[in-house]
Design an enzyme around this catalytic site. Structure first.
Site, PDB file in Angstrom:
ATOM      1  N   GLY A  56       0.802  -1.209   0.000  1.00 24.38           N
ATOM      2  CA  GLY A  56       0.000   0.000   0.000  1.00 24.38           C
ATOM      3  C   GLY A  56       0.837   1.262   0.000  1.00 24.38           C
ATOM      4  CG  ASP A  57       0.625   3.700   2.378  1.00 24.47           C
ATOM      5  OD1 ASP A  57      -0.470   4.275   2.415  1.00 24.47           O
ATOM      6  OD2 ASP A  57       1.016   2.908   3.260  1.00 24.47           O
ATOM      7  CE  LYS A 113      -3.576   1.618  -3.885  1.00 21.67           C
ATOM      8  NZ  LYS A 113      -2.419   1.684  -2.963  1.00 21.67           N
ATOM      9  CE  LYS A 135       3.331  11.563  -9.708  1.00 21.79           C
ATOM     10  NZ  LYS A 135       2.976  12.977  -9.613  1.00 21.79           N
ATOM     11  CB  ALA A 148      -7.097   2.795   1.756  1.00 22.38           C
ATOM     12  N   GLY A 149      -5.886   5.567   1.878  1.00 27.92           N
ATOM     13  CA  GLY A 149      -5.893   6.974   1.499  1.00 27.92           C
ATOM     14  C   GLY A 149      -5.097   7.231   0.242  1.00 27.92           C
ATOM     15  CG  HIS A 150      -6.010   7.220  -3.310  1.00 27.74           C
ATOM     16  ND1 HIS A 150      -5.096   6.214  -3.472  1.00 27.74           N
ATOM     17  CD2 HIS A 150      -7.220   6.675  -3.545  1.00 27.74           C
ATOM     18  CE1 HIS A 150      -5.743   5.106  -3.811  1.00 27.74           C
ATOM     19  NE2 HIS A 150      -7.029   5.349  -3.849  1.00 27.74           N
ATOM     20  CB  THR A 193      -6.964   2.203  10.410  1.00 32.36           C
ATOM     21  OG1 THR A 193      -8.199   1.641   9.944  1.00 32.36           O
ATOM     22  CG2 THR A 193      -5.868   1.984   9.376  1.00 32.36           C
ATOM     23  CD  GLN A 240      -6.848  -1.309   2.007  1.00 33.51           C
ATOM     24  OE1 GLN A 240      -7.595  -1.851   1.222  1.00 33.51           O
ATOM     25  NE2 GLN A 240      -7.285  -0.438   2.884  1.00 33.51           N
ATOM     26  N   GLY A 291      -1.890   9.006   9.738  1.00 33.07           N
ATOM     27  CA  GLY A 291      -0.765   9.830  10.177  1.00 33.07           C
ATOM     28  C   GLY A 291       0.362   9.015  10.776  1.00 33.07           C
ATOM     29  N   PRO A 340       3.688   6.880  11.148  1.00 31.77           N
ATOM     30  CG  PRO A 340       5.404   6.637  12.714  1.00 31.77           C
ATOM     31  CD  PRO A 340       3.967   7.014  12.596  1.00 31.77           C
ATOM     32  CB  VAL A 374      10.368  12.632 -11.457  1.00 30.20           C
ATOM     33  CG1 VAL A 374      10.901  11.434 -12.226  1.00 30.20           C
ATOM     34  CG2 VAL A 374       9.536  13.540 -12.373  1.00 30.20           C
TER      35      VAL A 374
END
Length: 427
Positions: free
Chosen positions: A12-13, A16, A18, A39-41, A127, A222, A300, A302, A412
């Site tokens: 995950g992370d 996706k 983008k 989940a998050g975008h 979570t 995910q 949030g 790490p 990039v």
């Protein structure tokens, strides 16, 4: 026009959102087909940052954003996101919501949190947003669906039935207060009027769109290695974010999927518990975390950081039939003299070159590294592959060899425009 699935190939992370965003105004429908607001975008559009947790990233594009039946929906989160986007001038009026999607009720969140605390050192690392308990109710056939909001008597009956056993568990096992079914039903029904215009037969609409030649993008949450069947069980999510999940989570057949795009970060991250062979617990790991902004969009927390692991990505590419890989955050690796890349694992004195199926082997795996030359040049302005430093190009080509799948796009930088496309994801 094809049906395209976008999936994560790591834990995950990967970015996706983008990749989905790159298809832009060519997309007619963007479908979220699994997971919940666990989940998050994060997207950056024209210098503005958007953090989405439940809504598909296509909400920022002209097409129709869809929440499919495979998603579990926290109504409070859904409308909080909608209101926040509307306040920033984003039109959310096209959002479509499957009548068959299940709802995360308040008691699911309570159960999620108390269960994790009860497990102690054996915790999964959820979570705490009620996603797992909501999926459990779905499988146990006591779940509440979006369509149930439109029938008050039915909804109240379902909530009351669901809480008969759950209140016994909360009171007698976890020493918690019982939950009032009427209060839960009232809270859920408070969203009914806003939900009603969104509710559709999503499966029918998507199949009709594909028949008409529309471009439909299925956006997973995910990643492959968090899949409840194919991931590092039990340290996984409660749904099927793999490419095949796009079919069950939206109601389209597998013959409607023409391209599978796997997203891979140029290094590796993971949130929560579970094995992570290339994890770095040193200065390099912290450097990756800070440079990459590796903190969960939703929680949030790490993220754990490590070097790129082709065994992880190759397995995901193989099991999902990935046709193209989109490599993100390549710019974060700028400044290392040598960049390690895992080419195998040492397990009980033996070197293996493919990702193991046995969890015990994954836990014991020690990475075997190949060291590639790094680069110091700023690559954030590159828009063609030839503009990348030679050692950066070599890094990408070596990853391509190891994952056994072509790399069609490279991120990039965080901006929508900071992308190098080697192959079109549609043609």
């Amino acid at each position: 026009m094809p049906g395209i699935v976008v999936i994560g190939t790591q834990w995950g992370d990967e970015g996706k959102g983008k990749a989905t965003d790159q298809l832009g105004d060519r997309v007619d429908y963007t479908v979220r087909y699994s997971g919940g607001n666990n989940a998050g975008h994060t997207l950056v559009v024209n210098g503005e940052k958007y953090a989405l947790h439940l809504l598909p990233s296509g909400i920022l594009n002209p097409g129709v954003p869809v929440i499919g039946n495979g998603v579990v929906v926290d109504l409070e989160v859904l409308f909080s996101e909608i209101d926040a986007l509307e306040a920033r001038g984003v039109d959310t009026s096209k959002l479509v919501l499957s009548a068959n999607a299940h709802i995360i009720a308040p008691y699911h969140k309570v159960l999620d949190k108390v269960t994790e605390r009860f497990l102690g050192k054996r915790k999964i690392g959820t979570t705490g947003r009620g996603v797992g308990p909501a999926y459990a109710d779905k499988i146990n056939r006591v779940g509440i669906r979006i369509q149930d909001l439109l029938d008050e008597d039915l909804l109240r009956d379902k909530v009351e039935a669901a809480l008969v056993q759950k209140n016994q568990v909360l009171v007698k096992i976890y020493n918690q207060m019982a939950i009032d079914p009427a209060e839960v039903a009232d809270e859920l029904l408070s969203y009914a009027d806003r939900v009603r215009p969104m509710v559709r037969d999503v499966a029918r609409e998507l199949n009709d769109a594909l028949d008409a030649g529309r471009l439909v993008v299925f956006e997973g949450a995910q990643a492959h290695h968090l899949d409840v069947d194919h991931g590092t069980y039990p340290y996984v999510t409660s749904s099927n974010p793999i490419a095949a999940g796009a079919c069950t989570g939206s109601g389209v057949g597998p013959n409607r999927l023409d391209r599978i795009v796997g997203i891979a970060k140029a290094y590796t991250t993971r949130v929560g518990e579970g094995p992570f062979p290339t994890e770095l617990l040193d200065e390099d790991g912290e450097r990756l975390r800070v440079a990459g902004g590796e903190f969960g969009t939703t929680t949030g927390r790490p993220r754990r950081c490590g070097w790129f692991d082709p065994l992880v990505v190759e397995a995901a590419c193989t099991y999902n039939g990935v046709t193209d890989v989109f490599l993100t955050k390549l710019d974060i690796l700028t400044g290392w003299d040598k960049i390690p890349v895992c080419t195998g694992y040492e397990i009980d004195g033996q070197i293996v070159s493919t990702y193991p199926v046995m969890m015990d082997d994954i836990v014991k795996a020690q990475p075997v590294y190949e060291f590639l030359d790094g680069w110091t040049e700023d690559i954030s302005g590159a828009r063609t592959f030839e503009e990348l430093p030679p050692t950066c190009q070599a890094y990408v080509r070596r990853l391509e060899e190891l994952i056994r799948c072509r790399i069609s796009g490279i991120g990039v930088g965080p901006g929508r425009e900071q992308v190098i496309m080697l192959h079109d994801l549609i043609d």
